[in-house]
Motif scaffolding. Structure first.
Motif, PDB file in Angstrom:
ATOM      1  N   GLU A  47       0.835  -1.212   0.000  1.00  0.00           N
ATOM      2  CA  GLU A  47       0.000   0.000   0.000  1.00  0.00           C
ATOM      3  C   GLU A  47       0.861   1.249   0.000  1.00  0.00           C
ATOM      4  O   GLU A  47       0.503   2.265  -0.597  1.00  0.00           O
TER       5      GLU A  47
ATOM      6  N   ASP B 198       2.449   1.546  -3.748  1.00  0.00           N
ATOM      7  CA  ASP B 198       1.487   1.684  -4.850  1.00  0.00           C
ATOM      8  C   ASP B 198       0.077   1.793  -4.276  1.00  0.00           C
ATOM      9  O   ASP B 198      -0.775   0.927  -4.493  1.00  0.00           O
TER      10      ASP B 198
ATOM     11  N   LYS C 188      -2.828   1.718  -6.810  1.00  0.00           N
ATOM     12  CA  LYS C 188      -2.776   0.605  -7.771  1.00  0.00           C
ATOM     13  C   LYS C 188      -2.676   1.099  -9.223  1.00  0.00           C
ATOM     14  O   LYS C 188      -3.444   0.701 -10.093  1.00  0.00           O
ATOM     15  N   ARG C 189      -1.712   1.960  -9.445  1.00  0.00           N
ATOM     16  CA  ARG C 189      -1.537   2.528 -10.787  1.00  0.00           C
ATOM     17  C   ARG C 189      -0.213   2.106 -11.439  1.00  0.00           C
ATOM     18  O   ARG C 189       0.115   2.584 -12.515  1.00  0.00           O
TER      19      ARG C 189
ATOM     20  N   TYR D 167       0.625  -4.704 -11.731  1.00  0.00           N
ATOM     21  CA  TYR D 167      -0.457  -5.515 -12.298  1.00  0.00           C
ATOM     22  C   TYR D 167      -0.822  -6.633 -11.311  1.00  0.00           C
ATOM     23  O   TYR D 167      -0.081  -6.907 -10.359  1.00  0.00           O
ATOM     24  N   GLN D 168      -1.918  -7.268 -11.578  1.00  0.00           N
ATOM     25  CA  GLN D 168      -2.349  -8.398 -10.764  1.00  0.00           C
ATOM     26  C   GLN D 168      -1.281  -9.492 -10.772  1.00  0.00           C
ATOM     27  O   GLN D 168      -1.021 -10.142  -9.756  1.00  0.00           O
TER      28      GLN D 168
ATOM     29  N   TYR E 161       1.482  -8.640  -8.348  1.00  0.00           N
ATOM     30  CA  TYR E 161       1.071  -8.902  -6.971  1.00  0.00           C
ATOM     31  C   TYR E 161       1.204 -10.393  -6.648  1.00  0.00           C
ATOM     32  O   TYR E 161       1.673 -10.771  -5.574  1.00  0.00           O
TER      33      TYR E 161
ATOM     34  N   TYR F  76      -9.550   3.578  -3.163  1.00  0.00           N
ATOM     35  CA  TYR F  76      -8.757   2.583  -3.881  1.00  0.00           C
ATOM     36  C   TYR F  76      -8.847   1.184  -3.266  1.00  0.00           C
ATOM     37  O   TYR F  76      -8.397   0.216  -3.868  1.00  0.00           O
TER      38      TYR F  76
ATOM     39  N   PHE G 226      -6.037  -4.621  -8.687  1.00  0.00           N
ATOM     40  CA  PHE G 226      -4.923  -4.357  -9.592  1.00  0.00           C
ATOM     41  C   PHE G 226      -5.359  -4.636 -11.034  1.00  0.00           C
ATOM     42  O   PHE G 226      -6.199  -5.504 -11.288  1.00  0.00           O
TER      43      PHE G 226
END
Length: 715
Positions: free
Chosen positions: A71, A74, A77-78, A81-82, A85, A145, A150
């Protein structure tokens, strides 16, 4: 300053332990000259040995650290990517093991990926901003957010940035529209820009802000800056007041402690993507403007020689400050989002902010032929190098003597927005109002409690006393209010509860922890080492001090206290100290009852409470329209709704405040605009419903004193 500085035996032992242990650290340094690993070794050792409530570095710790660090780097979450993560998740249960061996693999992996994603995003934002936005489309942007996952692929990431950039640009679009309309109203022959021209200019303004953000700020970050975020996430797991000061940040900290701030006179923090005002320095440019307030969010910053502002949303706080600060005499325009959701531009002339303006000041006020005093104390300040040279307790004592010399019959001590300060100072100050006795109890882990006493039997003021607090009153302020409340020495008026910070911090220079260090500056660590407790045994941690007379305020429904922070230490209690309540003839119960009755009927307070609820509703709104007509309609609606609260700032009492004789004698030879500053303060006091009620309470206390004394004599 929210920290309470106090040397203690445990910290001394910690320093000695580190000095002995440094042999192993320096040995590893020679074989592995990795500064980051050395820092991890020192930090984890200090936390385990010195923190008040050290945590077990286990799988639970690892899981929470993983979540909080993700957190931190990022938050919206910009970038990631998933799939990123999922790659990182394999470390979720092993971070504790890595810390124990000074392994920084997790940081290396996330940092390498972050730098890669940043380069990709630079291309995305430039591509998005190369094409016009359509403000007639009905679409929205979510600012909570936690509700957003993501991105799964580049297409989703590009769409996320499109909406984010459109959201950033729509305010520029609105600004330019307003400028054009104003120019037309001023000169009917003025040829207004076309819609395509306005749209393009707004987009270019966002592009400029993004270029500044990435090229002047993000690209300027070095590895040690990124690593500092990771270290701060680690130490932040222990409690919200334990934090890492990287070498660059430590320099800023040292500058603040030196006594001068050059700029607008405001202290800032970062919350998610936003830069928020957390304190206004009394007497500084921001304070003098009477337009900026605590909890205001700064969206844009414009220099006086520039046509369009720079958007600082998402910017690192140190980078944002570079734009806000500036030489004395220069002007800066801040685009502010108020807590009620309204947006306004505020222009401030920068100045040198002397911290002398945060010192105690007092005023006389006449009420029904009686003379009362008000002392405002923004902080429990002290010069640690020379306690007698600069000390809030001494200054307050002097102000009391000056007010007494002019016939003061009751005193209001205003601790609203006072974030704390020196522990010895608050003990000395509380002693001004009682003969002698305990003021606060302090406890370190595994050690017997220490009761800090006032041993001076002299009393500077034994008359009626009211203490004003709010949700921002913290730390030393809470010690003062709690002690006076426990002694039944004062009536506390204010918020439902104060901030709720019951912990003590020491700032440790990590460079002093090693016998030899060839890797460079390690920075410093603010470390929670103790908890303090009321003399009745209860802690103010989380619960704060509950006012005797509870009144609504602008923060009544906003999450601003310790209980709303991440990882706060729990509330607990210890045995009470030995003390006796104040021996007097004041009828506190009857006075409190009368005040509560008055407050329940006060129309100004009803309006303040209604406004606080409305503001809370606006804060909870997280979805914004990207359709310009609806966006504008919402802004206009907010501004229209907020007008019904204009009466709050227009409120005026029939009270007149004035400086005491000593201060008036300074006006003639003063070169610091002291008279103007005091007149401004006196005006604000005359519009303050809380001060008004505090004076009513003082009057009731004086009356009850006579009634109870007569009754006792008859008995």
């Amino acid at each position: 300053m929210r920290k309470i500085m106090k040397s203690n035996y445990k910290i001394l032992m910690l320093v000695l332990l580190l000095a002995f242990a440094s042999c192993s650290f320096t040995t590893k340094t020679f074989s592995n000259p990795d500064k980051d690993k050395l820092l991890i070794q020192v930090i984890t050792f200090v936390l385990e040995q010195g923190h008040f409530d050290p945590m077990d570095m286990d799988d639970d710790f690892s899981t929470q650290l993983f979540s909080d660090y993700m957190e931190a780097i990022d938050p919206v979450k910009r970038y990631f990517y998933q799939s990123d993560y999922k790659d990182f998740e394999k470390f979720k249960l092993t971070l504790d093991d890595q810390l124990k061996t000074a392994d920084i693999t997790f940081f290396n992996v996330t940092n390498e990926r972050m730098l890669k994603r940043i380069e990709e995003v630079k291309e995305i934002y430039k591509e998005v901003l190369s094409k016009p936005f359509d403000y007639t489309i009905d679409e929205t942007f979510e600012t909570d957010y936690d509700k957003v996952g993501f991105a799964k692929n580049k297409s989703q990431m590009k769409e996320r940035w499109r909406k984010l950039l459109k959201f950033a640009t729509i305010s520029y679009y609105d600004d330019i529209h307003a400028q054009e309309e104003a120019a037309k109203n001023k000169d009917d022959s003025y040829v207004m820009k076309t819609e395509p021209e306005i749209e393009k200019e707004a987009r270019e303004a966002t592009l400029k802000s993004m270029n500044v953000y990435f090229h002047d700020n993000i690209d300027d970050l070095q590895r040690q800056d990124w690593f500092a975020l990771y270290v701060d996430a680690i130490v932040g797991e222990f409690d919200p007041h334990t934090y890492y000061l990287a070498p660059r940040n430590k320099e800023d900290f040292d500058q603040r402690m030196s006594g001068k701030l050059e700029g607008i006179g405001a202290r800032l923090t970062k919350n998610m993507d936003y830069i928020k005002i957390v304190e206004l320095i009394s007497g500084g440019p921001a304070w003098r403007s009477q337009e900026l307030e605590v909890e205001d969010i700064i969206l844009k910053v414009k220099q006086e020689d520039e046509e369009l502002p720079v958007n600082i949303v998402g910017m690192r706080i140190n980078d944002a400050i570079k734009y806000i600060k500036g030489p004395k005499g220069t002007k800066v325009t801040l685009t502010i989002k108020k807590i009620d959701g309204t947006i306004k531009d505020i222009t401030i002339t920068r100045d040198i902010v002397e911290l002398v303006e945060t010192y105690a000041k007092s005023s006389l006020v006449k009420k029904d032929n009686k003379t009362f005093g008000v002392i405002n104390l923004p902080a429990f300040y002290v010069d640690f190098k020379d306690y007698k040279k600069l000390n809030a307790a001494i200054d307050v004592k002097n102000e009391i003597e000056r007010l007494k010399a002019e016939g003061m019959e009751g005193l209001v001590l205003d601790l609203r927005n006072n974030g704390g300060g020196s522990l010895p100072t608050v003990v000395d100050m509380a002693g001004l109002f009682i003969k002698e006795g305990p003021i606060v109890q302090v406890r370190s882990t595994g050690e017997a409690k220490e009761v800090l006493q006032d041993r001076d039997r002299s009393i500077t003021w034994d008359g009626p006393l009211v203490i004003l607090v709010n949700e921002i009153s913290a730390s030393a302020s809470e010690i003062m209010a709690a002690a006076m409340q426990d002694y039944k020495r004062a009536i506390v008026i204010g918020s439902k509860q104060t901030y709720g910070k019951g912990t003590v911090q020491n700032v440790i220079n990590l460079n002093n922890m090693l016998r030899s260090n060839t890797t460079g500056d390690l920075g410093a660590l603010a470390l929670t080492t103790q908890k303090y407790y009321r003399i009745n045994g209860g802690s103010v941690q989380l619960e704060g001090v509950k006012s005797d007379v509870k009144v609504p305020g602008r923060f009544s429904f906003i999450d601003v206290g310790e209980k709303d922070k991440k990882n706060p230490l729990p509330w607990d209690e210890i045995s009470a100290a030995s003390y006796a309540v104040w021996d007097n003839y004041f009828d506190y119960d009857a006075t409190i009852s009368s005040s509560n009755e008055r407050m329940s009927q006060n129309e100004q307070l009803k309006l303040i409470e209604e406004n606080a609820k409305w503001v809370k509703g606006k804060i909870d709104e997280t979805v914004y329209s990207l359709n310009y007509n609806k966006y504008k309609e919402n802004i206009n609606l907010n501004e229209e709704e907020s007008k019904r609260f204009d009466a709050i700032s227009k409120y005026k009492t029939n009270l007149t405040f004035e400086s005491h004789a000593y201060e008036r004698s300074l006006f003639e030879s003063d070169t610091t605009d002291l008279k103007e500053k005091r007149e401004r303060w006196h005006k604000s006091l005359s519009q303050d419903v809380y001060i008004e009620e505090a004076l009513n309470v003082l009057e009731d206390l004086r009356t009850s004193y006579g009634i109870k004394k007569v009754a006792n004599v008859k008995d």
